[in-house]
Design a protein around this motif. Structure first.
Motif, PDB file in Angstrom:
ATOM      1  N   ARG A 174       8.558 -78.490  11.735  1.00  0.00           N
ATOM      2  CA  ARG A 174       7.334 -77.740  11.416  1.00  0.00           C
ATOM      3  C   ARG A 174       6.939 -76.813  12.567  1.00  0.00           C
ATOM      4  N   ALA A 175       7.058 -77.308  13.793  1.00  0.00           N
ATOM      5  CA  ALA A 175       6.706 -76.483  14.946  1.00  0.00           C
ATOM      6  C   ALA A 175       7.598 -75.249  15.020  1.00  0.00           C
ATOM      7  N   PHE A 176       8.911 -75.424  14.747  1.00  0.00           N
ATOM      8  CA  PHE A 176       9.845 -74.287  14.748  1.00  0.00           C
ATOM      9  C   PHE A 176       9.464 -73.278  13.662  1.00  0.00           C
ATOM     10  N   ALA A 177       9.137 -73.805  12.456  1.00  0.00           N
ATOM     11  CA  ALA A 177       8.798 -72.921  11.348  1.00  0.00           C
ATOM     12  C   ALA A 177       7.518 -72.144  11.635  1.00  0.00           C
ATOM     13  N   GLN A 178       6.533 -72.811  12.181  1.00  0.00           N
ATOM     14  CA  GLN A 178       5.282 -72.124  12.489  1.00  0.00           C
ATOM     15  C   GLN A 178       5.469 -71.057  13.558  1.00  0.00           C
ATOM     16  N   GLY A 179       6.321 -71.367  14.531  1.00  0.00           N
ATOM     17  CA  GLY A 179       6.606 -70.355  15.557  1.00  0.00           C
ATOM     18  C   GLY A 179       7.349 -69.158  14.994  1.00  0.00           C
ATOM     19  N   MET A 180       8.257 -69.406  14.046  1.00  0.00           N
ATOM     20  CA  MET A 180       9.030 -68.319  13.441  1.00  0.00           C
ATOM     21  C   MET A 180       8.140 -67.389  12.618  1.00  0.00           C
ATOM     22  N   LEU A 181       7.129 -67.966  11.957  1.00  0.00           N
ATOM     23  CA  LEU A 181       6.280 -67.182  11.051  1.00  0.00           C
ATOM     24  C   LEU A 181       4.960 -66.759  11.686  1.00  0.00           C
ATOM     25  N   ARG A 182       4.706 -67.132  12.925  1.00  0.00           N
ATOM     26  CA  ARG A 182       3.394 -66.916  13.523  1.00  0.00           C
ATOM     27  C   ARG A 182       2.994 -65.430  13.523  1.00  0.00           C
ATOM     28  N   TYR A 202       1.780 -64.401  10.157  1.00  0.00           N
ATOM     29  CA  TYR A 202       0.447 -64.932   9.887  1.00  0.00           C
ATOM     30  C   TYR A 202      -0.625 -64.131  10.629  1.00  0.00           C
ATOM     31  N   GLU A 203      -0.353 -63.826  11.889  1.00  0.00           N
ATOM     32  CA  GLU A 203      -1.325 -63.064  12.666  1.00  0.00           C
ATOM     33  C   GLU A 203      -1.541 -61.668  12.090  1.00  0.00           C
ATOM     34  N   ALA A 210       2.887 -63.808   1.799  1.00  0.00           N
ATOM     35  CA  ALA A 210       2.965 -63.981   0.353  1.00  0.00           C
ATOM     36  C   ALA A 210       4.042 -63.083  -0.239  1.00  0.00           C
ATOM     37  N   SER A 211       4.168 -61.858   0.273  1.00  0.00           N
ATOM     38  CA  SER A 211       5.184 -60.943  -0.236  1.00  0.00           C
ATOM     39  C   SER A 211       6.578 -61.457   0.076  1.00  0.00           C
ATOM     40  N   LEU A 212       6.758 -61.967   1.301  1.00  0.00           N
ATOM     41  CA  LEU A 212       8.068 -62.514   1.680  1.00  0.00           C
ATOM     42  C   LEU A 212       8.412 -63.715   0.799  1.00  0.00           C
ATOM     43  N   SER A 260       8.925 -75.684   4.686  1.00  0.00           N
ATOM     44  CA  SER A 260       8.580 -76.785   5.585  1.00  0.00           C
ATOM     45  C   SER A 260       7.122 -76.740   5.996  1.00  0.00           C
ATOM     46  N   THR A 261       6.548 -75.519   6.104  1.00  0.00           N
ATOM     47  CA  THR A 261       5.127 -75.446   6.455  1.00  0.00           C
ATOM     48  C   THR A 261       4.255 -75.778   5.266  1.00  0.00           C
ATOM     49  N   GLY A 262       4.813 -75.576   4.048  1.00  0.00           N
ATOM     50  CA  GLY A 262       4.054 -75.902   2.846  1.00  0.00           C
ATOM     51  C   GLY A 262       2.823 -75.051   2.678  1.00  0.00           C
ATOM     52  N   THR A 263       2.798 -73.881   3.314  1.00  0.00           N
ATOM     53  CA  THR A 263       1.617 -73.024   3.261  1.00  0.00           C
ATOM     54  C   THR A 263       1.686 -72.114   2.054  1.00  0.00           C
ATOM     55  N   PRO A 264       0.755 -72.164   1.136  1.00  0.00           N
ATOM     56  CA  PRO A 264       0.777 -71.284  -0.029  1.00  0.00           C
ATOM     57  C   PRO A 264       0.447 -69.852   0.359  1.00  0.00           C
ATOM     58  N   ALA A 265       0.611 -68.969  -0.591  1.00  0.00           N
ATOM     59  CA  ALA A 265       0.348 -67.558  -0.331  1.00  0.00           C
ATOM     60  C   ALA A 265      -1.110 -67.342   0.029  1.00  0.00           C
ATOM     61  N   ARG A 266      -1.331 -66.248   0.810  1.00  0.00           N
ATOM     62  CA  ARG A 266      -2.665 -65.806   1.210  1.00  0.00           C
ATOM     63  C   ARG A 266      -3.436 -66.882   1.983  1.00  0.00           C
ATOM     64  N   THR A 267      -2.767 -67.623   2.822  1.00  0.00           N
ATOM     65  CA  THR A 267      -3.471 -68.568   3.693  1.00  0.00           C
ATOM     66  C   THR A 267      -3.443 -68.025   5.098  1.00  0.00           C
ATOM     67  N   ARG A 268      -4.342 -68.511   5.887  1.00  0.00           N
ATOM     68  CA  ARG A 268      -4.413 -68.051   7.259  1.00  0.00           C
ATOM     69  C   ARG A 268      -3.380 -68.794   8.080  1.00  0.00           C
ATOM     70  N   PRO A 269      -2.978 -68.275   9.229  1.00  0.00           N
ATOM     71  CA  PRO A 269      -1.977 -68.947  10.062  1.00  0.00           C
ATOM     72  C   PRO A 269      -2.502 -70.262  10.587  1.00  0.00           C
ATOM     73  N   PRO A 270      -1.606 -71.229  10.864  1.00  0.00           N
ATOM     74  CA  PRO A 270      -2.047 -72.508  11.423  1.00  0.00           C
ATOM     75  C   PRO A 270      -2.654 -72.315  12.789  1.00  0.00           C
ATOM     76  N   ALA A 271      -3.606 -73.190  13.130  1.00  0.00           N
ATOM     77  CA  ALA A 271      -4.267 -73.074  14.430  1.00  0.00           C
ATOM     78  C   ALA A 271      -3.295 -73.410  15.544  1.00  0.00           C
TER      79      ALA A 271
END
Length: 536
Positions: A446-454, A457-458, A469-471, A525-536
C-alpha cells in the motif's frame, strides 16, 4: 498380609482369649504398644494394639471405662489387650461391658504371656509381610521387565494391570491413550483424561490421586526426566495400593520412562536423518533421498504429500483479552506442541511422517496427502487467528519427491500470506484458485502504491482535473478511448489530454504494458474509488 488381631489370637504361643469385639478381629495391627496412662491417646498414631495391666485405671468404674474405650476407638486403636492376674484376677465387668457396647476388640492376656512376646510377634509378622511385599515387588519387576523386552509399553501396561488386580492405561504426550488393559480400561482412562492432562503439564516426575465416577482410586504418574512429561501412566484399583503393588507401579514407571527416553534418542537420530532426506529433496535429488530414507518413512516418498512450514506467530503474544501461557504450559511452546500433535496422529493412524525442526523457530513437515494427519491438522488450525494459535502455517499443494522444491516455495508463499492476514493456516491451493488481489493486502504494498500515485492525487486535489478517475476508467476499458470517455462523460480528446498529463506527471509511458499493470495494481491495492482525495 499384615498381622491382624485374628492372627494374634490364633498364635498358639500367645494364648490370647477374645472377650469382646469378636466380629472385628480382621483389623490389621500396625504395632503393639504398652501404656498405663489413663489417657494414652495423645501418644498414639492409630492402628495399635494397646496392652495394659490397669495399674492406673479405675477399671471398675463403668462411666470411666466407657469414656476410656470411646477415646481409644476414636483414636484408631484396633484393640485392647488386658493382662490377667496382675492388677485384676479377671477383666472387670465395667471394662468388659464398655468394650461390648462399643463392639471394641478386648483380648485377655494370661499372666504367663509377657507383653514383650506380643510385641515381638507383631514385629515379626510386620517384617515378614514387608519381606513378602519386597519379594513380590522384585518378582513383579522381573515380570514387567520381560514384558517390556517382549512386547514394549503395551505389554508392560497389561502386566501391571494384572498385578494390581485393577486396570492401567498409558497416555502419550498429546493426551491420547496408546495402551490400556483390560480392554474396557480405555473407557475408565477417558474419564480421567483431563486430570492426566493437568499432570502432564507439570514438570516430571509428578503424581496425583483422583477418584473417577466408577469409585476407582486412580493414581497418575508422569513419565520423563525433564521439565516436560513425555506421557502419563494411570493405575486404577478398588483400594489404596499395597507395598507390593507400589513396587510394581514404580517399576512400570521406570521401564516406561526408559522406553520414552530411548524413543526420544531414536527420534533425535531420526530428526538428523529426516533433515538429510529433506535437504536432498529440496536439492532436486529424489533418488538419493529415497536411498537415504530406506524404509524409515514407509510410502511417504512414493505417494503425493504436502509440505508444511510452521513458525511462531509474530511476537508470540496471546490473542487480545487472553492471558499469556505460563512458561511451563505446552501452549508456550507452540512448535513442539504442533510436532507432538502431528506425531501422535501419525502414530494412531499408522501414517508415515517426516518432521524436521530447523532451529527453535521453524518446523518443516512432510504429510501424506488426503490422510488422517492432514485432516486433523487442518481441523486444529484452519480458520483460527495466528495470535490465538500462536502459530503461522503455510501448506503446499500435493507434490511428489521430484517437485519438493516447488512445494517448499508454495508453503513459503502461503506462510507469508498467512502472516500478513493474521491467520494460523493458509493453503497454497487457496492462493492458486483465488484472486491475486488479496495478496496485495500488505502495508508495504500500500505504501508503494500511494507513493506511485501521490503526484496524481495532489494534482486532482487542486481541482485541475480528475486524472486518477480518468486513469482508472481508461485502464479498466483496456485503453479503449471511446468506452472510457463515455464512462467518464467526457470527449475522447479530453481523455487523451488527461492521459498525456498522467504520463508527464509520472514520467512514464502508458504504452508500456508493465507500467499499465503497475498502475492498475496500485489503484486496486489502495482501494481508492474515483474522485477521492489523496491519502494523508
Amino acid at each position: 498380609m499384615p498381622p491382624t488381631l485374628a492372627s494374634l489370637v490364633q498364635h498358639s504361643a500367645l494364648r490370647l482369649t477374645v472377650r469382646a469385639g469378636a466380629d472385628r478381629l480382621d483389623t490389621p495391627v500396625r504395632w503393639a504398644h504398652v501404656s498405663e496412662l489413663a489417657d494414652p491417646v495423645p501418644y498414639l498414631d492409630g492402628g495399635e494394639l494397646l496392652l495394659v495391666t490397669a495399674m492406673t485405671l479405675d477399671a471398675e468404674d463403668r462411666d470411666a471405662m466407657r469414656r476410656y474405650v470411646r477415646r481409644l476407638a476414636g483414636a484408631g486403636v484396633v484393640g485392647l489387650g488386658f493382662a490377667i492376674g496382675v492388677s485384676y484376677d479377671d477383666i472387670p465387668d465395667a471394662l468388659l461391658e464398655a468394650a461390648t457396647e462399643a463392639d471394641f476388640p478386648l483380648l485377655a492376656v494370661p499372666r504367663r504371656t509377657p507383653f514383650l512376646a506380643i510385641s515381638k510377634a507383631v514385629s515379626a509378622a510386620i517384617a515378614a509381610d514387608q519381606y513378602r511385599a519386597v519379594t513380590a515387588g522384585f518378582d513383579a519387576q522381573r515380570e514387567l521387565t520381560r514384558a517390556a523386552l517382549a512386547g514394549g509399553p503395551a505389554a508392560v501396561v497389561a502386566r501391571l494391570a494384572a498385578h494390581v488386580d485393577g486396570w492401567a492405561a498409558l497416555y502419550d504426550r498429546s493426551g491420547e491413550v496408546t495402551a490400556a488393559a483390560p480392554e474396557w480400561a480405555a473407557r475408565r482412562a477417558a474419564r480421567v483424561a483431563s486430570d492426566a492432562k493437568r499432570l502432564r503439564e507439570r514438570p516430571a516426575p509428578a503424581t496425583a490421586v483422583v477418584a473417577d465416577s466408577g469409585d476407582d482410586r486412580v493414581e497418575l504418574q508422569s513419565l520423563g526426566t525433564g521439565r516436560r512429561a513425555r506421557g502419563v501412566l494411570a493405575v486404577g484399583t478398588g483400594a489404596a495400593l499395597g507395598t507390593a503393588e507400589r513396587y510394581a507401579v514404580h517399576s512400570a514407571v521406570a521401564l516406561l520412562t526408559l522406553s520414552s527416553e530411548r524413543s526420544r534418542s531414536l527420534q533425535e537420530a531420526e530428526q538428523r536423518l529426516g533433515a538429510a532426506v529433506l535437504g536432498l529433496l529440496l536439492s532436486g535429488e529424489p533418488d538419493h533421498a529415497r536411498a537415504v530414507a530406506g524404509d524409515l518413512y514407509g510410502t511417504l516418498l512414493d505417494a503425493p504429500f504436502r509440505l508444511l512450514i510452521a513458525e511462531p506467530a509474530t511476537g508470540g503474544e496471546p490473542a487480545t483479552g487472553a492471558e499469556p501461557a505460563p512458561a511451563d504450559d505446552p501452549a508456550a511452546r507452540p512448535l513442539p506442541l504442533l510436532a507432538d500433535t502431528l506425531e501422535a496422529a501419525a502414530s494412531r493412524s499408522g501414517e508415515p511422517l517426516l518432521t524436521v525442526a530447523e532451529g527453535a523457530g521453524r518446523l518443516v513437515v512432510l504429510i501424506p496427502d488426503g490422510g488422517t494427519v492432514l485432516a486433523e491438522g487442518l481441523a486444529a488450525y484452519g480458520g483460527r487467528e495466528a495470535d490465538e494459535a500462536r502459530l503461522v502455517l503455510g501448506l503446499s499443494a500435493p507434490a511428489g519427491p521430484a517437485t519438493a522444491a516447488t512445494a517448499c516455495q508454495q508453503a513459503e508463499q502461503a506462510l507469508s500470506v498467512a502472516r500478513r492476514r493474521g491467520l494460523a493456516l493458509i493453503e497454497h491451493q487457496e492462493l492458486a484458485s483465488g484472486s491475486i488481489l488479496p495478496l496485495l493486502a500488505d502495508e508495504a504494498v500500500r505504501a508503494f502504491a500511494q507513493g506511485m500515485l501521490r503526484d496524481l492525487y495532489e494534482h486532482d486535489a487542486t481541482g485541475r482535473g480528475d486524472l486518477v478517475a480518468s486513469l482508472r476508467a481508461w485502464l479498466s476499458r483496456h485503453g479503449q478511448w471511446d468506452a472510457a470517455a463515455a464512462e467518464l462523460g467526457v470527449h475522447r480528446h479530453t481523455l487523451r489530454y488527461r492521459m498525456r498529463r498522467v504520463e508527464e506527471i509520472l514520467g512514464r509511458s502508458l504504452d508500456d504494458p508493465d507500467v499499465r499493470m503497475e498502475l492498475w495494481l496500485a489503484l486496486k491495492s489502495t482501494g481508492t474509488p474515483a474522485r477521492t482525495r489523496p491519502p494523508a
